[in-house]
Design a protein around this motif. Structure first.
Motif, PDB file in Angstrom:
ATOM      1  N   LEU A 138      28.474  15.084  67.350  1.00 23.18           N
ATOM      2  CA  LEU A 138      27.603  15.854  67.467  1.00 23.18           C
ATOM      3  C   LEU A 138      28.345  17.332  68.606  1.00 23.18           C
ATOM      4  N   LEU A 139      29.075  18.277  68.232  1.00 20.06           N
ATOM      5  CA  LEU A 139      30.104  18.745  69.629  1.00 20.06           C
ATOM      6  C   LEU A 139      29.621  19.979  69.843  1.00 20.06           C
ATOM      7  N   PRO A 140      29.545  19.671  71.603  1.00 24.90           N
ATOM      8  CA  PRO A 140      29.416  21.726  72.136  1.00 24.90           C
ATOM      9  C   PRO A 140      30.462  22.408  72.174  1.00 24.90           C
ATOM     10  N   THR A 141      29.367  23.407  72.491  1.00 24.60           N
ATOM     11  CA  THR A 141      31.152  24.693  72.451  1.00 24.60           C
ATOM     12  C   THR A 141      32.214  24.131  73.297  1.00 24.60           C
ATOM     13  N   ASP A 142      31.347  23.324  74.167  1.00 25.36           N
ATOM     14  CA  ASP A 142      32.741  23.926  75.922  1.00 25.36           C
ATOM     15  C   ASP A 142      33.834  22.866  75.762  1.00 25.36           C
ATOM     16  N   LEU A 143      33.500  22.066  74.653  1.00 25.57           N
ATOM     17  CA  LEU A 143      34.445  20.697  74.641  1.00 25.57           C
ATOM     18  C   LEU A 143      36.077  21.439  74.205  1.00 25.57           C
ATOM     19  N   ARG A 144      36.297  21.444  75.133  1.00 27.56           N
ATOM     20  CA  ARG A 144      38.923  22.220  74.797  1.00 27.56           C
ATOM     21  C   ARG A 144      39.412  21.481  73.790  1.00 27.56           C
ATOM     22  N   VAL A 145      39.214  20.560  74.181  1.00 28.28           N
ATOM     23  CA  VAL A 145      39.588  20.429  72.738  1.00 28.28           C
ATOM     24  C   VAL A 145      39.370  19.038  71.722  1.00 28.28           C
ATOM     25  N   PRO A 146      39.287  18.584  70.692  1.00 29.39           N
ATOM     26  CA  PRO A 146      38.465  18.281  69.555  1.00 29.39           C
ATOM     27  C   PRO A 146      39.731  16.664  69.795  1.00 29.39           C
ATOM     28  N   GLU A 147      39.835  15.767  70.641  1.00 30.45           N
ATOM     29  CA  GLU A 147      40.162  14.733  70.547  1.00 30.45           C
ATOM     30  C   GLU A 147      39.124  13.611  70.859  1.00 30.45           C
ATOM     31  N   THR A 148      39.734  12.233  70.235  1.00 30.70           N
ATOM     32  CA  THR A 148      38.854  10.825  70.533  1.00 30.70           C
ATOM     33  C   THR A 148      37.692  11.092  71.578  1.00 30.70           C
ATOM     34  N   GLN A 149      38.953  10.848  72.805  1.00 33.28           N
ATOM     35  CA  GLN A 149      38.311   9.924  73.721  1.00 33.28           C
ATOM     36  C   GLN A 149      37.193  11.431  74.831  1.00 33.28           C
ATOM     37  N   LEU A 150      37.744  12.753  74.583  1.00 37.34           N
ATOM     38  CA  LEU A 150      36.793  13.586  74.770  1.00 37.34           C
ATOM     39  C   LEU A 150      35.860  13.978  73.808  1.00 37.34           C
ATOM     40  N   ILE A 151      35.992  13.295  72.892  1.00 33.20           N
ATOM     41  CA  ILE A 151      34.627  13.623  72.055  1.00 33.20           C
ATOM     42  C   ILE A 151      34.379  12.519  72.206  1.00 33.20           C
ATOM     43  N   LYS A 152      34.010  11.630  72.444  1.00 29.05           N
ATOM     44  CA  LYS A 152      33.146  10.255  72.764  1.00 29.05           C
ATOM     45  C   LYS A 152      32.686  10.815  74.008  1.00 29.05           C
ATOM     46  N   SER A 153      33.395  11.007  75.262  1.00 29.65           N
ATOM     47  CA  SER A 153      32.931  12.010  75.707  1.00 29.65           C
ATOM     48  C   SER A 153      32.265  12.930  76.760  1.00 29.65           C
ATOM     49  N   GLU A 154      32.268  13.169  76.016  1.00 27.68           N
ATOM     50  CA  GLU A 154      31.217  14.761  76.257  1.00 27.68           C
ATOM     51  C   GLU A 154      30.648  15.636  75.376  1.00 27.68           C
ATOM     52  N   SER A 155      30.912  15.264  73.552  1.00 29.59           N
ATOM     53  CA  SER A 155      29.870  14.995  73.160  1.00 29.59           C
ATOM     54  C   SER A 155      28.083  14.167  72.793  1.00 29.59           C
ATOM     55  N   ILE A 156      27.588  14.962  71.587  1.00 30.27           N
ATOM     56  CA  ILE A 156      26.431  14.368  72.083  1.00 30.27           C
ATOM     57  C   ILE A 156      26.175  13.356  71.524  1.00 30.27           C
ATOM     58  N   LYS A 157      26.104  12.009  71.358  1.00 30.19           N
ATOM     59  CA  LYS A 157      26.001  10.771  70.315  1.00 30.19           C
ATOM     60  C   LYS A 157      24.551  10.785  68.976  1.00 30.19           C
ATOM     61  N   ALA A 158      24.782  10.868  67.966  1.00 26.97           N
ATOM     62  CA  ALA A 158      24.076  11.678  66.879  1.00 26.97           C
ATOM     63  C   ALA A 158      22.609  10.479  67.044  1.00 26.97           C
ATOM     64  N   GLN A 159      23.603   9.305  67.323  1.00 29.13           N
ATOM     65  CA  GLN A 159      22.383   8.006  67.879  1.00 29.13           C
ATOM     66  C   GLN A 159      21.458   8.300  68.993  1.00 29.13           C
ATOM     67  N   TRP A 160      22.100   8.977  69.938  1.00 25.72           N
ATOM     68  CA  TRP A 160      21.269   8.875  70.811  1.00 25.72           C
ATOM     69  C   TRP A 160      19.708  10.039  70.387  1.00 25.72           C
ATOM     70  N   VAL A 161      19.946  10.992  69.549  1.00 29.47           N
ATOM     71  CA  VAL A 161      19.176  11.854  69.354  1.00 29.47           C
ATOM     72  C   VAL A 161      18.688  10.950  68.982  1.00 29.47           C
ATOM     73  N   VAL A 162      18.491  10.399  67.341  1.00 30.96           N
ATOM     74  CA  VAL A 162      17.494   9.670  66.813  1.00 30.96           C
ATOM     75  C   VAL A 162      16.500   8.745  68.063  1.00 30.96           C
ATOM     76  N   ASP A 163      17.514   7.985  68.919  1.00 34.25           N
ATOM     77  CA  ASP A 163      16.533   7.203  70.181  1.00 34.25           C
ATOM     78  C   ASP A 163      15.789   7.753  70.516  1.00 34.25           C
ATOM     79  N   VAL A 164      16.018   8.792  71.208  1.00 37.02           N
ATOM     80  CA  VAL A 164      15.109   9.957  72.115  1.00 37.02           C
ATOM     81  C   VAL A 164      14.073   9.959  71.729  1.00 37.02           C
ATOM     82  N   MET A 165      13.635  10.573  70.246  1.00 38.16           N
ATOM     83  CA  MET A 165      13.097  10.877  69.399  1.00 38.16           C
ATOM     84  C   MET A 165      11.878   9.853  69.301  1.00 38.16           C
ATOM     85  N   GLU A 166      12.900   8.578  68.579  1.00 33.92           N
ATOM     86  CA  GLU A 166      12.046   8.063  68.244  1.00 33.92           C
ATOM     87  C   GLU A 166      10.854   7.127  69.478  1.00 33.92           C
ATOM     88  N   HIS A 167      11.439   6.959  70.963  1.00 40.50           N
ATOM     89  CA  HIS A 167      10.771   6.701  71.777  1.00 40.50           C
ATOM     90  C   HIS A 167       9.890   7.934  72.559  1.00 40.50           C
TER      91      HIS A 167
END
Length: 574
Positions: free
Chosen positions: A133-162
């Motif tokens: 899930l991409l935040p609005t301050d992501l400068r460029v939708p490049e693969t490595q930036l997305i992986k390090s500066e975006s929210i992983k959907a599975q993390w949201v799933v895990d947080v709510m489960e816990h």
């Protein structure tokens, strides 16, 4: 120690996760629909604890701003508030702000929440098998930036489960089309979203399948998926499965199968956003108060000119015969979603009386239509425009030169004619009237359903299960032997001795289509404009079994032509 173990077991047992990744919309021809039977009615209504929702709408992106997420998120927040949720509504969050809000959300759920719902509208896509899930301050939708500066959907799933809440619902409107600088020729519509496994007690639904996407709509409007979701969320008595099933059906129908929200489910129990008891009770009361259907019976001997099932053919001007017709006796029936579990456009269920009329024993065939074309030099809409939507090589295309003569779908004179528009059907019926001196036309929508049901109130005239080889639909559902259209009369007739009322080809009616019944279904449209939409009935070789239900309906424009659309004529006695 025993008390702690019991608490942990309860949390594990009741943790329900609904993950719906919603935003991959598009426009394309109608769809090979899912074959979902109506789910069983809910018997439990026991989730009564605190309901908390976090709604995030991101649209002010540097690389590609969006229109729909603003309205989607605001409407969702309003809807959830009306459904009794304590709503936290945030907009245009940075990476760190999104992290903070999800963590705070977890703390609130852990403290007092029994039901948690997370909704996100904005950019999102899959990278290396993970959805982000991409935040609005992501400068460029490049693969490595997305992986390090975006929210992983599975993390949201895990947080709510816990968090320990009994029910967790996650809805992500997250796959709008945009170019990627590191993959300039691969946009979201080709890249898609990754499928996710559903652990025990989990329900996952994407707004569209992998490799599909949704264009951003106009400002101030809702995206296609969220718009339908909002509508079904507020209906009483629908389980989560039913809400998303109905949403999926509408989206698939409107996008011609280019956006078909899949489901991955391991649910254990039912949950309703609005009380499960309301609709079930209302349906029981309605059934108690409904008079029994008037099942038509023959009122004349079999050799009488208008007897039930009497087959006849009118002569044309050249001495040959027109299509075989069957007399349908007068009667009344309940029209619409009698079984429940259908679409909103099948409501309200209402009683309709039908006068005696005649109906085509079969769908109009290639041979019958060709006689009309040769006699009048008629040009169909497909021929005028030079194309017809056809299904070939596992995809839809607007095929130039395709028309009712298409050999793939009309292999012989006994096959039903396809790629004909509503305009073409009206012209053919008018010609029959001129040739015979009788009044031929397309059937009204009410006449069509009355004839298709033939005194029954089940999903299909033969029962509630599609069974095997009862009709021609998408082969995996109907288990028939035809890849495309079947020659007319290939299956058993219904009790009115009509063939192929369900399956084979959608059939035009003369009635104007409306989102809910208000009377137009009982008459032919008098005025036709460029915005007019007319009702189609019966499903086709291209659709799943759910679309063949006697109550199911569909609307298209007068000039529309597809290789799964045909016609059947009707006639009033004089």
């Amino acid at each position: 120690m025993k008390s702690l173990f019991s608490k942990i077991w309860r949390v594990a047992h009741w943790s329900l996760l609904l993950l719906s990744l919603t935003a991959c919309e598009s426009d394309s021809p109608p769809s090979r629909a899912h074959n979902d039977d109506a789910p069983s009615h809910v018997t439990n209504d026991h989730y009564t604890g605190k309901k908390i929702a976090l709604v995030i709408g991101n649209w002010a992106y540097r690389f590609k701003p969006l229109n729909n997420p603003k309205n989607d998120a605001r409407k969702m927040a309003q809807q959830l508030s009306q459904l009794g949720f304590e709503v936290i509504h945030k907009e245009n969050l940075s990476f760190e702000e999104m992290q903070d809000e999800v963590i705070q959300f977890k703390l609130k759920l852990r403290k007092r929440g029994q039901v948690g719902l997370f909704y996100f509208a904005g950019h999102g896509l899959e990278v290396d098998g993970k959805n982000y899930l991409l935040p609005t301050d992501l400068r460029v939708p490049e693969t490595q930036l997305i992986k390090s500066e975006s929210i992983k959907a599975q993390w949201v799933v895990d947080v709510m489960e816990h968090a320990g809440s009994q029910i967790n619902i996650v809805i992500l409107d997250a796959c709008h089309t945009f170019p990627r600088p590191d993959k300039p020729h691969v946009t979201c519509e080709k890249y898609g979203l990754a499928a996710m496994n559903a652990p025990k007690g989990t329900f996952i639904s994407f707004a569209t399948g992998p490799g599909q996407s949704t264009p951003d709509g106009k400002k101030g409007t809702n995206g296609l998926y969220t718009g339908h979701l909002l509508k079904f969320m507020r209906q009483p008595g629908l389980t989560i499965e039913e809400v998303f099933k109905k949403t999926r059906q509408q989206v698939a129908r409107e996008t011609r199968n280019k956006q078909v929200p899949p489901v991955f489910s391991s649910l254990i129990d039912d949950f309703c956003l609005v009380s499960c008891a309301n609709q079930a009770q209302a349906q029981l009361e309605a059934l108690k108060n409904q008079p029994k259907p008037v099942i038509p019976q023959p009122s004349q001997p079999d050799n009488a000119p208008f007897a039930l099932g009497k087959v006849f053919r009118d002569r044309l001007a050249d001495g040959s015969f027109g299509p075989e017709m069957v007399w349908i006796p007068a009667g009344s029936f309940r029209m619409g979603d009698i079984q429940s579990g259908g679409d909103e456009d099948e409501k309200p269920v209402h009683r309709v009386s039908v006068e005696r009329f005649a109906m085509g024993k079969y769908e109009v065939t290639v041979g019958e239509f060709e006689k009309f074309v040769k006699a009048t030099k008629y040009k169909t809409d497909a021929e005028k425009q030079g194309n017809c939507w056809t299904w070939d090589d596992k995809k839809w295309k607007q095929e130039k030169g395709a028309n009712w003569r298409n050999p793939k779908f009309s292999q012989s004179d006994k096959h039903p004619v396809a790629c004909v528009s509503w305009n073409d059907g009206i012209a053919y019926a008018k010609w029959l009237s001129q040739q015979t001196g009788k009044t031929y036309r397309l059937p009204t929508e009410a006449e069509w359903e009355y004839a298709a049901r033939a005194g029954t109130e089940t999903k299909y005239w033969w029962g509630n299960e599609v069974g095997s080889n009862n009709a021609n639909c998408w082969n995996g559902y109907c288990k028939d032997s035809f890849e495309y259209t079947a020659p007319v009369g290939s299956f058993a007739p219904n009790p009115f001795k009509l063939y192929d009322m369900l399956g084979n080809l959608w059939e035009w009616t003369c009635s104007e289509f409306e989102s809910q019944y208000s009377g137009k279904e009982q008459r032919c449209a008098k005025k036709v404009t460029k915005n007019s939409s007319f009702s189609l009935r019966g499903g086709s070789w291209f659709n799943g079994a759910a679309w063949m239900r006697s109550a199911n309906r569909y609307g298209r424009g007068a000039a529309n032509r597809d290789d799964y659309v045909g016609l059947r004529v009707a006639k009033k006695p004089r």
